[in-house]
Structures are given as C-alpha cells and as structure tokens.
Design an enzyme around this catalytic site. Structure first.
Site, PDB file in Angstrom:
ATOM      1  N   ASN A  49     -10.487   1.421   8.743  1.00  9.35           N
ATOM      2  CA  ASN A  49      -9.600   2.440   8.174  1.00  9.35           C
ATOM      3  C   ASN A  49      -8.748   1.785   7.261  1.00  9.35           C
ATOM      4  O   ASN A  49      -8.563   0.343   7.506  1.00  9.35           O
ATOM      5  CB  ASN A  49      -8.802   3.326   9.085  1.00  9.35           C
ATOM      6  N   GLU A 102       1.434  -3.893  17.240  1.00  8.09           N
ATOM      7  CA  GLU A 102       0.627  -3.084  16.555  1.00  8.09           C
ATOM      8  C   GLU A 102       0.392  -3.800  15.162  1.00  8.09           C
ATOM      9  O   GLU A 102       1.490  -4.313  14.563  1.00  8.09           O
ATOM     10  CB  GLU A 102       1.260  -1.845  16.095  1.00  8.09           C
ATOM     11  N   ASP A 103      -0.702  -3.906  14.845  1.00  4.43           N
ATOM     12  CA  ASP A 103      -1.095  -4.416  13.550  1.00  4.43           C
ATOM     13  C   ASP A 103      -0.496  -5.689  12.998  1.00  4.43           C
ATOM     14  O   ASP A 103       0.147  -6.131  11.835  1.00  4.43           O
ATOM     15  CB  ASP A 103      -0.707  -3.512  12.221  1.00  4.43           C
ATOM     16  N   ARG A 137      -0.804  -7.233   8.920  1.00  5.58           N
ATOM     17  CA  ARG A 137      -2.015  -6.610   8.896  1.00  5.58           C
ATOM     18  C   ARG A 137      -2.009  -5.118   8.967  1.00  5.58           C
ATOM     19  O   ARG A 137      -2.449  -4.900   9.857  1.00  5.58           O
ATOM     20  CB  ARG A 137      -3.066  -7.301   9.829  1.00  5.58           C
ATOM     21  N   TYR A 150      -0.399  10.060  10.303  1.00  5.03           N
ATOM     22  CA  TYR A 150      -1.022   8.612  10.604  1.00  5.03           C
ATOM     23  C   TYR A 150      -2.327   8.550   9.484  1.00  5.03           C
ATOM     24  O   TYR A 150      -2.211   8.939   8.378  1.00  5.03           O
ATOM     25  CB  TYR A 150      -1.306   8.797  12.050  1.00  5.03           C
ATOM     26  N   LYS A 186       2.870   5.844  14.896  1.00  2.54           N
ATOM     27  CA  LYS A 186       1.954   5.793  16.357  1.00  2.54           C
ATOM     28  C   LYS A 186       3.026   6.596  17.298  1.00  2.54           C
ATOM     29  O   LYS A 186       2.488   7.283  18.029  1.00  2.54           O
ATOM     30  CB  LYS A 186       2.030   4.354  16.706  1.00  2.54           C
ATOM     31  N   ASP A 245      -4.680  -2.121  18.606  1.00  3.49           N
ATOM     32  CA  ASP A 245      -5.695  -2.562  18.028  1.00  3.49           C
ATOM     33  C   ASP A 245      -6.943  -3.261  18.551  1.00  3.49           C
ATOM     34  O   ASP A 245      -8.135  -3.007  18.152  1.00  3.49           O
ATOM     35  CB  ASP A 245      -5.075  -3.835  16.756  1.00  3.49           C
TER      36      ASP A 245
END
Length: 565
Positions: free
Chosen positions: A418, A246-247, A157, A104, A175, A270
């Site tokens: 990150n 996610e993202d 993103r 990850y 994940k 997130d």
C-alpha cells in the site's frame, strides 16, 4: 439502587470558558447542557440550541459530503479531531466503511506527503535530534499523565512512499485513531510521536514550508543512541506503556524490535501486525477450502522485514498444525529484486538467512537462468498462495497469475503493498486472469469486483483487525510484554470470525461493522495468552472480560462537574 459504573459517573474538571472549548478531549461544543454552560462560564459562547451528539454527527456528515477530494475529507476530519474528539469518533464509527480509508490508508499517504502544507494544529510529540538532551523535559510537557499506548515513527519508510521526514507523523496519528475507533482505547490514553532525525528526501529539504529538521538523516551509532534515549525517557515517564514501532526503514525495524521487545512492552506493526492479520486471513482461507495452511505452498514477492516477518509467522503456524520446522520452511519461497533467496546468494540480511532455499534442491527446476525470477519460482513451485509485499506496482503480471492458476484451481493471491498506487496487481485483473477463481485479499481497500455478472467481494487484509485488539488486551490484562504466542492467538481468533468460514460465502475477513466485536474477542484471547505465558497476572476469565469491558471507551459525552485545579 445499582452503583454507577465509571462511565456513568460525572467527570470532575477544572477547565471553563474558552479554555474548555479549546480542549479536544473534553469539548462538547453545542452539546453542553444549559446547566453545564452556567457552571463552566459558557453562556453566550455557544448557540442557544443544546444538541445531542447524534445531531452534531449528522451535521458533520453533511459537511463531510460537501468535500470532493479524499485529502480534503481527511483535513476536515482531522480538524474535527483537533476540536472535539468525542464527536470525531462518533462520526467515524457511524461511517467506518467510508471513513477508515480517509483517516488511514490510502489517504493518509497523501496527508504525510503534504504534512507541512496542510498543517493546522499540533498533535502529539515532535522530538528533534537537536533536542536530544531535553528528552525528559519534552515528555514531561505532555499533559496526559496516564498514557497507555504510544505509536512512534522516524518517518523513513512511510507506507510505500519512502522518506517523508516529520510528515510521517500522519501515520501515528492515524494509527492511534484506529486504536480508539476499532479497539475502544480512550484517546486520552494515546500519544503519537515522531522522531525527527532529519530527512534524505531532497524535495522536502528544498521545500520552504517543510517544518522538520533540515539535515540529512543521522545514522549508525548516533541514530541508535538517540532512539535509546527516547526509549529510556518513555520508560521513566510511563513504565507500563505499550510502544508500537511504525514505518521504520528495513535496516532499523528488526534490530529495534529485537533490541527492545524484552525491555519494554512493544511491537512493530509492520512486521508483527501485518504478519498476524495475514496469517489469520490464510488460516481462514485454508479452512474455507477444506484444508489447513500447512498443506499449502507459498511464494512471497518482497523479502524485507515485513515479508520475512509474515513468512516466519506462517512457519510457526504450520508447525502448530504438525509440520517439522524443516518441512515448514521448505514450503515457503522468498523472492526479492535479486530473485529467489537461496543459500548461494551473497549479502543476505540477518533476518533473511533462515528463509533461503538450498540451491542444490533446485537442480531439476525448469529454467536456464542463474537468477530465479518470480515467474521461474511460480512455474516450478506451483504455489497455492502468492503474497506481495514488494511496494512496487504491477509486478504480479498476467503471465505470472495465469501460470499460477494453471496448476492451482483456487489460488489465493494477496497483493498487500500500500497505498493503492503500489499494489502488485489490482483485484479486477487477478479475478479476470483466473476466470473468477482466485481468492483475493489486498493491503489497501478496493471495491467489489464485477466479472461476468458476478460480484466478488475483496477483503482488505487490514492490520486494524489485529493491533487494536492487541492493544486492548495488553491494557486490560496488564501484560508487560507481547509474545509471539499472543500474536498467534490474535490470528487464530481473527480466523474464527471469517464469514467465508462461518457461512461458506462472503469475505474471508469480517466486515468493518463487526470490527469492535472482533477486537474485543482478540483482546480476550491475547490477555488470556499473556496470563498463560506469565507476562500478566492470572485472573479468572470473568475478571479479564470485565477488565476489557471497563477499558472499552465509547464515543459518548459524560456529565461534567466543576472542581478546582
């Protein structure tokens, strides 16, 4: 004689020969017993020696160490995962400290950028906008009928790297690997999904190897209708599934969460996962300093959906500790690229409006500028806590950190962006600029800092301390929704396992070697809160704990018996 548990019983499977060896969830490789080799037509297809899983893991560890770059190690581990999932998880759990940053963050960022280049074998589901009318057919093509956790992204993103198109698939894969490695959720119950709605990344569009839909991203009604078609198809195929967003880009993340969180069991890691682990860290850090979070003044750099999600959860926690909502909000200051969020600032996003400071209350601030910078805010607020979720490197400057330390003898500094290349300041610099007095937690992994012959451990504020336990708790309790109170219970439980709180020294967060124990505890707290909130059927504490134990998958081979299809 005691009856066998589910995990001790033989597994009846219809596959044999090369087909079985190509099935990652069932393949044992050289660990198939001689009896199994005879029964499943494997004689002669494997070397003579029958190995244990530990012997296999030792060979894999030796091979792993032969790779010199992190991306090559990532590719190697993904190859094992696509060949023998049980071995993959045994290896990862044997070396979690070493391998979590490889499977990850931060290495997964490079893997997403190079997804089409390093592609070996399909994993998960790729749903292109071009195939939107075949949504039900696509999900029916998934062979696993008992999917319990889906992680979905649209790749817009990815970490701090922006639009990676279908390369974003690396995030759901990584994940879900942590759901299994840390939370004990069987890999057979997990499904990574990428919604391929095009990409605005010109570099990808020009790349002859790019494997996604070569088209600018769809937006607005077309986009939301497509996502809705996906959600409805998921509900039809797996009505009780846990869906993790996610993202997704800031403009879509909060609207999608708000739209679907009461329609399907879902959450956005997130926003909510980051908030939960951050609040857990802050509760622990405050207790270690002999106080409460409600006593602290907090400044954020970054007022996107993640930063605002953390801020709202902090406000909820400080209200639980006794503050009124107004008093709680007055202690939180949000700074973005346009400066401090105030009620006079135009074009605020809906989720930012409740987090503004009243400009009239800032009339006595020591500044001549209309735009209140991070330095202005730190100088005038004199915060105890500084949190970075900007996605931009180097914005916590020496001047800002020294100014903070001037007014706060034990500052808590959390550069959470990150991957590592996007961090607001390095722990080494923060420790040096505060003369060794800062308590630092980061979003990406960092080695301990040595400053003036003293070692300072750096806690990684890693969502993996939260979301696997939430997933396990939801599955074990049968929760139909994830409430804010369930997330708060996860934060509180995480804080209880802080070595700094328990022992007065060490990391503010638990060590990775304890993450399965922490995940089980979080699962129990989340399941119990789900029952109290009425989103899960009430049971005894003993029954809930038994359900957690029954659902906790271990990377061990089961005995196989042959059956017909």
């Amino acid at each position: 004689m005691e009856p066998k548990t589910k995990k001790q019983r033989s597994l009846y499977i219809p596959y044999a020969g090369p087909v079985l060896l190509e099935f990652p969830l069932l393949n044992k490789g050289s660990a198939f017993s001689m009896e199994e080799r005879r029964n499943f037509n494997l004689l002669g297809l494997l070397p003579e020696v029958v190995e244990t899983i530990e012997e296999q893991a030792e060979r894999a560890w030796i091979q792993y160490q032969g790779f010199k770059t992190e991306i090559d190690k990532h590719i190697y581990l993904r190859n094992i995962q696509d060949t023998n999932e049980t071995l993959f998880y045994r290896l990862v759990n044997n070396h979690l400290d070493e391998m979590m940053p490889v499977i990850y963050t931060p290495t997964v960022g490079a893997a997403c950028e190079r997804f089409s280049e390093i592609y070996r074998r399909s994993r998960g589901v790729f749903i292109s906008y071009q195939n939107r009318h075949n949504m039900d057919d696509i999900l029916q093509n998934v062979p696993n009928h008992n999917i319990k956790v889906i992680v979905v992204t649209d790749g817009e993103r990815i970490l701090g790297l922006g639009d990676q198109g279908i390369g974003g698939m690396g995030i759901p894969i990584g994940k879900l690997s942590l759901y299994t490695a840390c939370g004990g959720i069987s890999p057979a119950y997990t499904l990574p999904v990428v919604l391929d709605v095009g990409t605005n990344n010109q570099q990808l569009l020009n790349d002859p190897l790019y494997m996604g839909w070569r088209n600018p991203r769809i937006t607005d009604d077309e986009y939301y209708e497509f996502v809705d078609e996906f959600i409805q198809a998921v509900k039809q195929r797996w009505p009780d599934v846990l869906l993790q967003f996610e993202d997704f880009a800031q403009k879509n993340a909060m609207p999608l969460l708000n739209r679907y969180r009461n329609e399907i069991c879902s959450f956005n890691d997130d926003i909510q996962g980051t908030a939960a682990v951050t609040v857990g860290t802050l509760i622990a850090a405050s207790r270690a300093a002999g106080g409460q979070l409600s006593e602290k003044k907090i400044v954020f750099l970054g007022a996107g959906s993640a930063g605002c999600g953390i801020a709202e959860m902090i406000i909820s926690q400080t209200q639980r500790e006794g503050l009124s909502e107004e008093a709680a909000r007055q202690k939180v200051f949000m700074v973005d690229r346009f400066g401090l969020l105030t009620d006079k600032m135009p074009n605020l996003l809906p989720f930012q409006t409740k987090l503004v400071q009243k400009r009239e209350n800032l009339s006595d601030w020591d500044t001549d500028s209309d735009v209140l910078s991070l330095l202005d805010v730190v100088r005038n607020v004199k915060p105890d806590i500084l949190i970075g979720v900007s996605g931009q490197t180097g914005l916590f400057t020496e001047e800002i950190i020294r100014e903070m330390h001037k007014h706060c003898p034990r500052p808590i500094v959390m550069p959470l962006s990150n991957p590592t290349s996007r961090v607001e300041a390095t722990p080494q610099d923060i420790i040096a600029w505060t003369e060794g007095n800062a308590l630092v937690a980061t979003g990406s992994p960092f080695n301990p800092v040595v400053w003036k012959d003293k070692i300072y451990p750096i806690a990684q504020c890693n969502n993996a301390f939260i979301f696997p336990g939430i997933g396990l708790g939801v599955i074990a309790s049968g929760a139909s929704r994830i409430t804010d109170e369930m997330l708060m219970s996860a934060s509180e439980t995480l804080a209880q396992y802080s070595p700094l709180v328990l022992n007065g020294e060490g990391l503010v967060l638990p060590e990775l070697k304890d993450i399965q124990k922490v995940s089980r505890a979080i699962a129990f707290a989340v399941g119990k809160m789900a029952q109290q909130q009425g989103v899960a059927v009430k049971t005894s504490a003993e029954a809930l704990q038994q359900a957690i134990d029954d659902n906790f998958w271990q990377a061990e081979y089961r005995d196989y018996r042959r059956t017909s299809i």
